[in-house]
Scaffold this motif. Sequence first.
Motif, short mmCIF file in Angstrom:
data_model
loop_
_atom_site.label_atom_id
_atom_site.label_comp_id
_atom_site.label_asym_id
_atom_site.label_seq_id
_atom_site.Cartn_x
_atom_site.Cartn_y
_atom_site.Cartn_z
N MET A 129 14.93 27.47 -17.42
CA MET A 129 15.37 26.14 -17.32
C MET A 129 16.19 26.06 -16.01
N SER A 177 15.60 11.43 -15.94
CA SER A 177 15.44 12.84 -15.38
C SER A 177 15.74 13.83 -16.63
N ARG A 187 12.91 15.89 -18.80
CA ARG A 187 13.03 17.18 -18.99
C ARG A 187 13.19 17.89 -20.50
#
Length: 93
Positions: free
Chosen positions: A1, A45, A49
């Motif tokens: 990540m 965003s 994710r």
Amino acid sequence: MTALSDAQRAVLEAVAGGQVTRNRPLDKVCAQHGGARVTIATVRSLEARGLLHVEPETLVPDNERVHLTAVGVRALAAALGLRHATTPTTARP
């Protein structure tokens, strides 16, 4: 990540505190988080994710409550330098 920006971390903190809602018709976010700026772009965003999810709010029909996902909880914990509690590897006297 990938690492979180300061703005993303601030949004995750605000969401964790239950302080972020999104107005669906206006496509705006509302946050009561000590001056941290929460933008719809940052929320989107983080949602893309997989760190946030949104569900309808029962008290205000046009609003949606923003929540952390399990992945979002782990990302926030990592950003804050927290680790899962572990048991000691050695016995205490």
